[in-house]
Design a protein around this motif. Structure first.
Motif, PDB file in Angstrom:
ATOM      1  N   LEU A 155       0.845  -1.200   0.000  1.00  0.00           N
ATOM      2  CA  LEU A 155       0.000   0.000   0.000  1.00  0.00           C
ATOM      3  C   LEU A 155       0.875   1.243   0.000  1.00  0.00           C
ATOM      4  N   ILE A 156       0.356   2.342  -0.532  1.00  0.00           N
ATOM      5  CA  ILE A 156       1.110   3.591  -0.517  1.00  0.00           C
ATOM      6  C   ILE A 156       0.655   4.523   0.597  1.00  0.00           C
ATOM      7  N   GLY A 157      -0.393   4.155   1.306  1.00  0.00           N
ATOM      8  CA  GLY A 157      -0.876   4.985   2.396  1.00  0.00           C
ATOM      9  C   GLY A 157      -1.754   4.194   3.332  1.00  0.00           C
ATOM     10  N   SER A 158      -1.837   4.629   4.577  1.00  0.00           N
ATOM     11  CA  SER A 158      -2.594   3.885   5.585  1.00  0.00           C
ATOM     12  C   SER A 158      -4.087   3.901   5.311  1.00  0.00           C
ATOM     13  N   GLN A 159      -4.572   4.940   4.605  1.00  0.00           N
ATOM     14  CA  GLN A 159      -6.003   5.045   4.331  1.00  0.00           C
ATOM     15  C   GLN A 159      -6.351   4.660   2.893  1.00  0.00           C
TER      16      GLN A 159
END
Length: 780
Positions: A155-159
């Protein structure tokens, strides 16, 4: 003066900060909080390049669908990947359907096994959304059983909302452009983007504009409690210290607060780092592990902040006479001089002037001249504002009691009032300049899609095996869909391979065909040839429409994938039609238009379906309803929301970065202003208590505090507007863009600055009311 003497005096001041009783500790803590907020944002800023680099690396590592002709053949190490991205309300959901072709097929980053058909692995944020009530509509579109979660490495971000799902029978669709066969993930040879001088200028100015208010607030924070500190320093003169030694001790005391601020800042940064893992700002989210400041930049912050505290304190005390019996500051101060304050913005303009008219053709802008020029112009705001406040408040006339209290206070300490709003003024000036620059060059990075959003608001691409009339019927039954125009589309050439002349072939009912061409009459079973379409420049469609001529749908071309090469004989009775420019697909379609009864079944595999939908956008979640219908028609159907324009990705990324940074800076501005306001009230609590004891109404005192904030901020916003417009005009001239002012944007920037001050003032009223008690006169 020896370095040992300097060190001894600074060390004495350092000890005074923590051994001066509650008064010393309170001032040190206030300074530490103010400095700490600025340090935390500086550390966050130094971590942004690392975070962006990690996001880019993660994105590159999971790259699967690239535009290349070098595709592997089916083997035991290959995997078929289909792009099944979707959107949910305002958010993009990254989706991939996976079909394993061998035991050594590459695993996507972030998962330890492949999901089977009917299963999917999702990101933690998507799992939370699907399990919530707000994700009910999306759950209908993604009905597969959740068999696991995607780890951080995928993933590139937690959200980020993302999923992998199992699939089969993807091979027949491989050449559709969204479905490929791969033997590895990642892009080993990414093509570097061409450097655009204007975009590089935007990035540079954004960083300077966002960091300048932080530096201004740190400089202001180290001067908290300055008047009380100076009165304490008078006692040192009684025991024999000279003026220079006293100033060095004061600098040491400020340095102590700054060093404590570094510790607070590190703590605030760690807290913010963890909170960043749960937040999303303008569709950007990160994992806490991404936010690791560069060691060199972090060391620079650790050295620069205490050094700045010493220099700012020595500079502030240059006009203060500390005598054994008190501080000569309460007398009428000498008027501030204007000439040297004007030199700063003039020097900034002089640094930027050589690049005026350079534009894109003159190469990259000189980053040192740009940085220096912008910094000097913004520092000019902090230099000019105290002079403007002093000059204006000296001429303010009489008024009510609250007004007189406020004006008299400003006349006695205009410098303190100006320091409070310096950061806001700098931030607003920079924001106005950036807003002008972005608005001015926006047209260079925004292009028309050619789509007529009045005719249709959504388009759905359908796989070739889907019967378009059946799909159209389902879309018509979808809530919020007013009309559906559906077509099957393909390309026909005059040869089986390497066709000399080729044109478009479109199949649809009469109502749909009339949306893309002017027809004299139309019945199911008719075939039309469109004459004079821009699409067919250089092709005589009427010659290709000769009855009995054999055309080939999806012909093959040298160097490209093999086509279906399906033959079609042009029927007799082909009617002539005229093109209608710009409707639906944004082009004036040429070629052949065919009604469903005239289409041989053998041609269906060479055609792809498209449905154009006219919506009633007042229906709640109408886009989600359409997307759910598209998923029910076929999992590979691809719905798109139409827009009249689209922006360049890099330009949009810079805009998003600006918004994220501006949000952080505004939060810092608000928090720092609140701390500064509370410090000012704390220093004046005995005065406030005295006024209340003599019968002054609390409402009057509250209004006086409001006026003391409103007058400097009004002057600061006027100055910020002038400097921002000047800087924006120069930057536009540098990019060789016509200078124009978006006054609505300018008013919005100044309004946001004023709103932040208003909120801070309202938050400071409860402490003010607590301080306005006669008991505040009690002393020991």
């Amino acid at each position: 003066m020896s370095a040992r003497r300097w060190a001894a005096d600074l060390g004495m001041g350092f000890r005074f900060a923590f051994t001066g009783g509650r008064e010393g500790w309170t001032r040190a803590l206030l300074t530490a909080v103010g400095v700490g907020l600025g340090v935390a944002l500086l550390l966050l800023t130094t971590a942004i390049p690392t975070a962006l680099a990690v996001r880019h690396e993660r994105e590159a590592a999971r790259t699967d669908i690239t535009f290349t002709d070098d595709r592997p053949a089916k083997g035991d190490d290959t995997l078929i990947v289909a792009n099944v991205d979707t959107d949910f309300r305002e958010e993009t959901v990254r989706g991939r359907a996976l079909e394993v072709e061998g035991p050594r097929a590459p695993l996507p980053p972030g998962v330890d096994r492949f999901p089977a058909p009917g299963e999917m692995m999702v990101s933690p944020a998507l799992k939370e959304l699907l399990e919530s009530d707000s994700g009910t509509l999306l759950r209908k579109r993604l009905p597969e059983r959740i068999s696991g979660t995607i780890a951080e490495s995928g993933l590139i971000g937690s959200q980020e909302l993302a999923f992998f799902r199992g699939a089969d029978d993807l091979a027949p669709h491989i050449d559709s452009g969204r479905i490929v066969r791969i033997d590895h993930f990642g892009d080993p040879d990414p093509v570097p983007a061409d450097a655009d001088p204007v975009l590089l200028l935007l990035v540079l100015v954004v960083f300077v504009v966002l960091l300048m208010p932080v530096a201004v607030f740190i400089a202001a924070a180290v001067r908290f409690g300055g008047e009380r500190r100076d009165r304490r320093l008078a006692a040192l003169r009684l025991v024999g210290s000279d003026g220079r030694m006293t100033r060095r001790i004061a600098a040491g005391e400020a340095m102590a607060g700054a060093v404590l601020g570094l510790l607070f800042g590190a703590g605030f940064f760690m807290i913010g780092r963890q909170l960043a893992g749960t937040a999303e700002v303008y569709d950007i989210s990160v994992f806490p592990s991404y936010l690791n400041p560069s060691p060199v930049l972090a060391l620079l912050v650790a050295v620069a902040v205490p050094a700045a505290a010493v220099l700012v304190t020595l500079f502030a005390l240059r006009g203060v006479v500390i005598e054994p019996l008190g501080v000569v500051r309460t007398a009428k101060p000498a008027r501030r001089r204007l000439w040297w304050r004007l030199l700063l913005p003039v020097a900034g303009l002089a640094m930027l002037y050589p690049m005026v008219g350079q534009g894109r053709d003159g190469g990259d802008f000189n980053q040192y001249l740009v940085t220096g020029g912008v910094v000097l112009l913004l520092i000019g705001v902090t230099a000019l504002l105290p002079w403007i406040v002093e000059t204006v408040v000296a001429r303010l006339g009489s008024g009510g009691v609250a007004w007189q209290l406020a004006v008299r206070r400003l006349q006695l300490s205009s410098g303190t009032a100006a320091r409070m709003v310096n950061g806001i003024a700098v931030a607003v000036a920079g924001a106005i300049a950036l807003q002008m620059l972005f608005s001015g060059v926006d047209g260079d990075y925004t292009k028309s899609t050619g789509k007529d959003v009045a005719q249709a608001q959504m388009e759905v691409s359908l796989p070739s095996e889907v019967r378009v009339p059946d799909a159209a019927a389902k879309f018509r039954d979808t809530p919020g869909v007013r009309a559906v125009f559906s077509y099957s589309e393909g390309y026909a050439g005059d040869r089986r391979t390497d066709a000399e002349n080729s044109t478009m072939l479109t199949v649809g009912d009469c109502a749909s065909l009339r949306e893309i061409a002017t027809l004299s009459s139309c019945d199911d079973g008719d075939v039309f040839a469109v004459r004079g379409a821009e699409w067919d420049a250089g092709v005589d469609v009427m010659a290709l429409a000769k009855p009995g001529r054999t055309m080939y749908l999806d012909p093959s071309y040298e160097g490209g994938p093999k086509g279906l090469e399906l033959p079609w004989k042009v029927p007799s009775g082909v009617k002539e039609a005229a093109p209608r420019k710009g409707l639906l697909a944004g082009i004036d379609r040429g070629g052949f238009l065919i009604t469903p009864k005239a289409l041989p079944d053998s041609l269906a595999p060479a055609l792809d379906g498209h449905a154009y939908l006219r919506l009633d956008e007042s229906v709640p979640d109408v886009h989600e309803q359409v997307r759910n219908t598209a998923a029910a028609v076929d999992p590979l159907a691809y719905p798109m929301v139409w827009a009249a324009t689209e922006r360049t990705d890099r330009f949009e990324a810079i805009r998003t970065g600006l918004f994220v940074g501006a949000a952080c800076v505004l939060a810092l501005i608000g928090a720092s202003l609140l701390v500064s306001q509370l410090e000012q009230l704390r220093e004046r609590r005995k005065l406030l208590s005295s006024l209340v004891a003599f019968g002054t109404r609390r409402r009057t005192l509250s209004l006086s505090v409001l006026w003391q904030t409103a007058i400097p901020i009004a002057l600061g916003l006027v100055l910020a507007t002038a400097v921002g417009l000047t800087l924006g005009a120069v930057l536009l001239k540098m990019t060789n863009t016509r200078v124009s002012v978006d006054w609505s944007g300018v008013l919005a920037m100044t309004g946001i600055g004023a709103a932040v001050v208003l909120v801070v003032t309202l938050c400071s009223l409860p402490p003010l009311l607590r301080l306005m008690r006669p008991e505040g006169l009690r002393t020991e």
